[in-house]
Design an enzyme around this catalytic site. Sequence first.
Site, short mmCIF file in Angstrom:
data_model
loop_
_atom_site.label_atom_id
_atom_site.label_comp_id
_atom_site.label_asym_id
_atom_site.label_seq_id
_atom_site.Cartn_x
_atom_site.Cartn_y
_atom_site.Cartn_z
N HIS A 96 0.81 -1.22 0.00
CA HIS A 96 0.00 0.00 0.00
C HIS A 96 0.85 1.26 0.00
O HIS A 96 0.34 2.36 -0.23
CB HIS A 96 -1.02 0.00 1.16
CG HIS A 96 -0.45 0.31 2.51
ND1 HIS A 96 -0.14 -0.66 3.44
CD2 HIS A 96 -0.17 1.49 3.11
CE1 HIS A 96 0.31 -0.10 4.54
NE2 HIS A 96 0.30 1.21 4.38
N ASP A 128 0.03 -7.47 1.56
CA ASP A 128 0.46 -6.08 1.75
C ASP A 128 1.98 -5.98 1.78
O ASP A 128 2.55 -5.26 2.60
CB ASP A 128 -0.15 -5.47 3.01
CG ASP A 128 0.00 -3.95 3.04
OD1 ASP A 128 0.15 -3.35 1.96
OD2 ASP A 128 -0.03 -3.37 4.14
N SER A 206 4.62 2.72 7.70
CA SER A 206 4.29 1.54 6.89
C SER A 206 5.50 1.02 6.13
O SER A 206 6.19 1.78 5.44
CB SER A 206 3.20 1.90 5.88
OG SER A 206 1.93 1.81 6.44
#
Length: 355
Positions: A96, A128, A206
């Site tokens: 992402h 992911d 992230s």
Amino acid sequence: MALSGMLVVALIAGGAGGVAGSLFSPASGQEAAPEDEGPVMNEPPPEAPQRDPDTIAGVAQRVSPSVVYIGSANPSVPGGGSGFVIEGDYVVTNDHVSSVLEEDGIQIEYSDGSLSDATIVGADPSSDLAVLSLADPIDVEPLEFGDSEEVIVGDEVIAIGAPLGLAGTVTQGIISATDRPVSPEGENASRFYALQTDAAINPGNSGGPLVDLEGRVIGVNSMIVTMGGSMGEGSGNIGLGFAIPSSEAQSVVERLIGNESTAYADIGVELDLQSPTAGAVIADGSGAVEDGGPADEAGLEPGDVITSFDGRRVNSGQELLAMLRDRSPGDEIDVVYERDGGQETATIVLGSSND
């Protein structure tokens, strides 16, 4: 975002364990087991005050040069995240993070300010995870994956990344829980059993590493839970962060680098992920159960509620999807489900997501 009361599970792109080898006292007449010297890490900057390598500061000094900030090659494009260098000068990050930057080009920045363009080698939205290849890598020590299966609650961990674009940020905490089923909403959203940590991670963390006190990567930071219903005001860290365990991340990364196809276990149903009913609710309507699929062959029907999977209680559709990630196509699994107020059992031979 997946709502649970007032809790929001959110991806944490910006703008949007290994246990050390133990020393055992040798039994009489036996040689001592060799000491685990730990992973090879970067030397601390010569101008920096020295810290013992087994302290939080010492680990941070040696790991941080291998952690990168990932942003757009177009400075007018907002957003970004974190990543870390592994063997072969590849960079691991979240899908992402990289997927929204790919169109305008991806650029990474090392802790010393060095820049390199990057391209996506492979990506797996369902995990992911993504792997990047660097055009101009610099010489840093690759980080090693640890064994997340050996992590226990209370183990100390360190998160390194670029929350809110503040590259090189280091936070410390503990493993708060293991095997925590998590899932944001979305057709391709990742669903897995995560490591939960109270180490502060925020948008921009992230793709960054969660490391143990040996400097081994035991998780890839991916999600946080926030209070409220949006990623706006009040959406920062509240001590509930989630990382993809290294046991899953390493295997996915190796497949992506090897350009191998990724297949996951599947039962051939559409789940109603919004249902408030306890259990995994098979959606109503035509096509909710794939004709000739695993669930159909086992006798399940639209509207059935799966309450147990291989002896484990199922609380939601998201949890069932996470359980499937721990299984392989071809596995035979006993399930318990409810239909019209009664309880039934069946054995399902799991199919493949590639079928």
